[in-house]
Design a protein around this motif. Structure first.
Motif, PDB file in Angstrom:
ATOM      1  N   GLU A  14      74.349 -39.282  11.170  1.00 30.13           N
ATOM      2  CA  GLU A  14      74.158 -40.221  12.236  1.00 30.13           C
ATOM      3  C   GLU A  14      74.007 -39.538  13.495  1.00 30.13           C
ATOM      4  O   GLU A  14      73.311 -39.548  14.345  1.00 30.13           O
ATOM      5  CB  GLU A  14      75.209 -41.205  12.433  1.00 30.13           C
ATOM      6  CG  GLU A  14      74.859 -42.702  12.294  1.00 30.13           C
ATOM      7  CD  GLU A  14      76.215 -43.554  12.313  1.00 30.13           C
ATOM      8  OE1 GLU A  14      76.640 -43.574  13.450  1.00 30.13           O
ATOM      9  OE2 GLU A  14      76.421 -44.350  11.424  1.00 30.13           O
ATOM     10  N   ILE A  15      74.918 -38.450  13.542  1.00 31.65           N
ATOM     11  CA  ILE A  15      74.992 -37.497  14.773  1.00 31.65           C
ATOM     12  C   ILE A  15      73.923 -36.715  14.592  1.00 31.65           C
ATOM     13  O   ILE A  15      73.418 -36.493  15.828  1.00 31.65           O
ATOM     14  CB  ILE A  15      76.550 -36.914  14.969  1.00 31.65           C
ATOM     15  CG1 ILE A  15      77.511 -37.769  14.883  1.00 31.65           C
ATOM     16  CG2 ILE A  15      76.297 -35.655  15.769  1.00 31.65           C
ATOM     17  CD1 ILE A  15      79.206 -37.192  14.909  1.00 31.65           C
ATOM     18  N   GLY A  16      73.386 -36.219  13.791  1.00 27.91           N
ATOM     19  CA  GLY A  16      72.225 -35.299  13.664  1.00 27.91           C
ATOM     20  C   GLY A  16      71.091 -36.042  14.105  1.00 27.91           C
ATOM     21  O   GLY A  16      70.276 -35.396  14.892  1.00 27.91           O
ATOM     22  N   GLY A  94      65.913 -38.350  10.085  1.00 27.89           N
ATOM     23  CA  GLY A  94      66.756 -37.377  10.357  1.00 27.89           C
ATOM     24  C   GLY A  94      67.543 -36.702   9.288  1.00 27.89           C
ATOM     25  O   GLY A  94      67.730 -35.696   8.965  1.00 27.89           O
ATOM     26  N   GLU A  95      67.864 -37.885   8.323  1.00 27.92           N
ATOM     27  CA  GLU A  95      68.883 -37.415   7.289  1.00 27.92           C
ATOM     28  C   GLU A  95      67.903 -36.606   6.345  1.00 27.92           C
ATOM     29  O   GLU A  95      68.241 -35.518   5.685  1.00 27.92           O
ATOM     30  CB  GLU A  95      69.408 -38.339   6.640  1.00 27.92           C
ATOM     31  CG  GLU A  95      70.589 -39.130   7.381  1.00 27.92           C
ATOM     32  CD  GLU A  95      71.079 -40.406   6.871  1.00 27.92           C
ATOM     33  OE1 GLU A  95      72.144 -40.398   6.275  1.00 27.92           O
ATOM     34  OE2 GLU A  95      70.297 -41.405   6.649  1.00 27.92           O
ATOM     35  N   CYS A  96      66.673 -36.877   6.268  1.00 28.18           N
ATOM     36  CA  CYS A  96      65.740 -36.139   5.304  1.00 28.18           C
ATOM     37  C   CYS A  96      65.587 -34.839   6.049  1.00 28.18           C
ATOM     38  O   CYS A  96      65.614 -33.739   5.315  1.00 28.18           O
ATOM     39  CB  CYS A  96      64.433 -36.927   5.241  1.00 28.18           C
ATOM     40  SG  CYS A  96      63.371 -36.240   3.779  1.00 28.18           S
ATOM     41  N   ALA A  97      65.399 -34.716   7.304  1.00 28.74           N
ATOM     42  CA  ALA A  97      65.430 -33.243   8.057  1.00 28.74           C
ATOM     43  C   ALA A  97      66.554 -32.596   7.713  1.00 28.74           C
ATOM     44  O   ALA A  97      66.272 -31.384   7.590  1.00 28.74           O
ATOM     45  CB  ALA A  97      64.849 -33.432   9.381  1.00 28.74           C
ATOM     46  N   LEU A  98      67.493 -33.212   7.920  1.00 27.39           N
ATOM     47  CA  LEU A  98      68.792 -32.311   7.676  1.00 27.39           C
ATOM     48  C   LEU A  98      69.119 -31.984   6.348  1.00 27.39           C
ATOM     49  O   LEU A  98      69.500 -30.670   5.957  1.00 27.39           O
ATOM     50  CB  LEU A  98      70.028 -33.169   7.953  1.00 27.39           C
ATOM     51  CG  LEU A  98      70.543 -33.518   9.248  1.00 27.39           C
ATOM     52  CD1 LEU A  98      71.523 -34.548   9.339  1.00 27.39           C
ATOM     53  CD2 LEU A  98      70.735 -32.219  10.264  1.00 27.39           C
ATOM     54  N   ASP A 110      69.719 -26.508  14.843  1.00 28.31           N
ATOM     55  CA  ASP A 110      68.527 -25.593  15.076  1.00 28.31           C
ATOM     56  C   ASP A 110      67.482 -26.466  16.035  1.00 28.31           C
ATOM     57  O   ASP A 110      67.414 -27.730  15.797  1.00 28.31           O
ATOM     58  CB  ASP A 110      67.871 -25.415  13.751  1.00 28.31           C
ATOM     59  CG  ASP A 110      66.846 -24.093  13.819  1.00 28.31           C
ATOM     60  OD1 ASP A 110      65.704 -24.662  14.479  1.00 28.31           O
ATOM     61  OD2 ASP A 110      67.102 -22.967  13.483  1.00 28.31           O
ATOM     62  N   PRO A 111      67.114 -25.959  16.942  1.00 28.51           N
ATOM     63  CA  PRO A 111      66.274 -26.372  18.016  1.00 28.51           C
ATOM     64  C   PRO A 111      64.958 -26.888  17.204  1.00 28.51           C
ATOM     65  O   PRO A 111      64.055 -27.772  17.940  1.00 28.51           O
ATOM     66  CB  PRO A 111      65.712 -25.368  18.957  1.00 28.51           C
ATOM     67  CG  PRO A 111      66.470 -23.988  18.505  1.00 28.51           C
ATOM     68  CD  PRO A 111      67.396 -24.273  17.365  1.00 28.51           C
ATOM     69  N   ARG A 112      64.873 -26.413  16.171  1.00 33.96           N
ATOM     70  CA  ARG A 112      63.377 -26.972  15.578  1.00 33.96           C
ATOM     71  C   ARG A 112      63.465 -28.027  14.675  1.00 33.96           C
ATOM     72  O   ARG A 112      62.651 -28.865  14.197  1.00 33.96           O
ATOM     73  CB  ARG A 112      62.791 -25.772  14.687  1.00 33.96           C
ATOM     74  CG  ARG A 112      62.337 -24.815  15.173  1.00 33.96           C
ATOM     75  CD  ARG A 112      62.041 -23.359  14.334  1.00 33.96           C
ATOM     76  NE  ARG A 112      63.546 -23.002  13.790  1.00 33.96           N
ATOM     77  CZ  ARG A 112      63.362 -22.069  12.963  1.00 33.96           C
ATOM     78  NH1 ARG A 112      62.292 -21.164  12.624  1.00 33.96           N
ATOM     79  NH2 ARG A 112      64.481 -21.550  12.456  1.00 33.96           N
TER      80      ARG A 112
END
Length: 150
Positions: A14-16, A94-98, A110-112
């Motif tokens: 969630e925070i990510g 976002g969780e998938c990206a994490l 990471d900024p990307r």
């Protein structure tokens, strides 16, 4: 004990996702500020924009290589489906990206990450059109949760 870890993982994701949203908002605000600086310079040619405030503009795909290189040997569709299966519950983009960041050895701050999330958003939309995934519900009123289609 397992329930505590699951809750911590959920909160971390969630925070990510919130960090990703803030990065996107910051980027938009920086672009708006840069536009104001340009207009100010038309009225005051001596107006100097601080170097730390300049925004690097990317046109015609310039700067995309840093993200493209990360995905070079990754089948994004397969990765996304595998991530959804392994989660065992609906997850956000976002969780998938994490999950991807962990797999390729990136830090979650990471900024990307915003760009990575955008790539997975595209993949999830493609998979939804192919009836492989679907939107399950809204996570917090504005973020979609995704799951494997039955």
């Amino acid at each position: 004990m397992v329930h505590v870890a699951d809750e911590l993982k959920r909160k971390s994701a969630e925070i990510g996702a919130e960090i990703d949203e803030l990065r996107t908002r910051i980027s938009k605000l920086q672009q708006q500020r840069a536009a104001f600086d340009i207009v100010i310079q038309t009225y005051e040619p001596d107006y100097a924009v601080a170097a730390s405030r300049t925004v690097a503009r990317r046109r015609n795909g310039d700067g995309a290589d840093d993200i493209s290189a990360l995905f070079k040997d990754i089948d994004r569709r397969s990765f996304t489906l595998r991530t959804l299966r392994q989660a065992g519950r609906p997850i956000t983009t976002g969780e998938c990206a994490l999950a991807f960041a962990r797999e390729v050895g990136l830090e979650q701050d990471d900024p990307r990450m915003g760009k990575i999330g955008n790539r997975f958003s595209q993949v999830l939309d493609q998979l939804a059109r192919a009836n492989r995934v679907r939107r399950a519900e809204m996570a917090d009123g504005h973020r979609h949760l995704w799951e494997i289609s039955a």
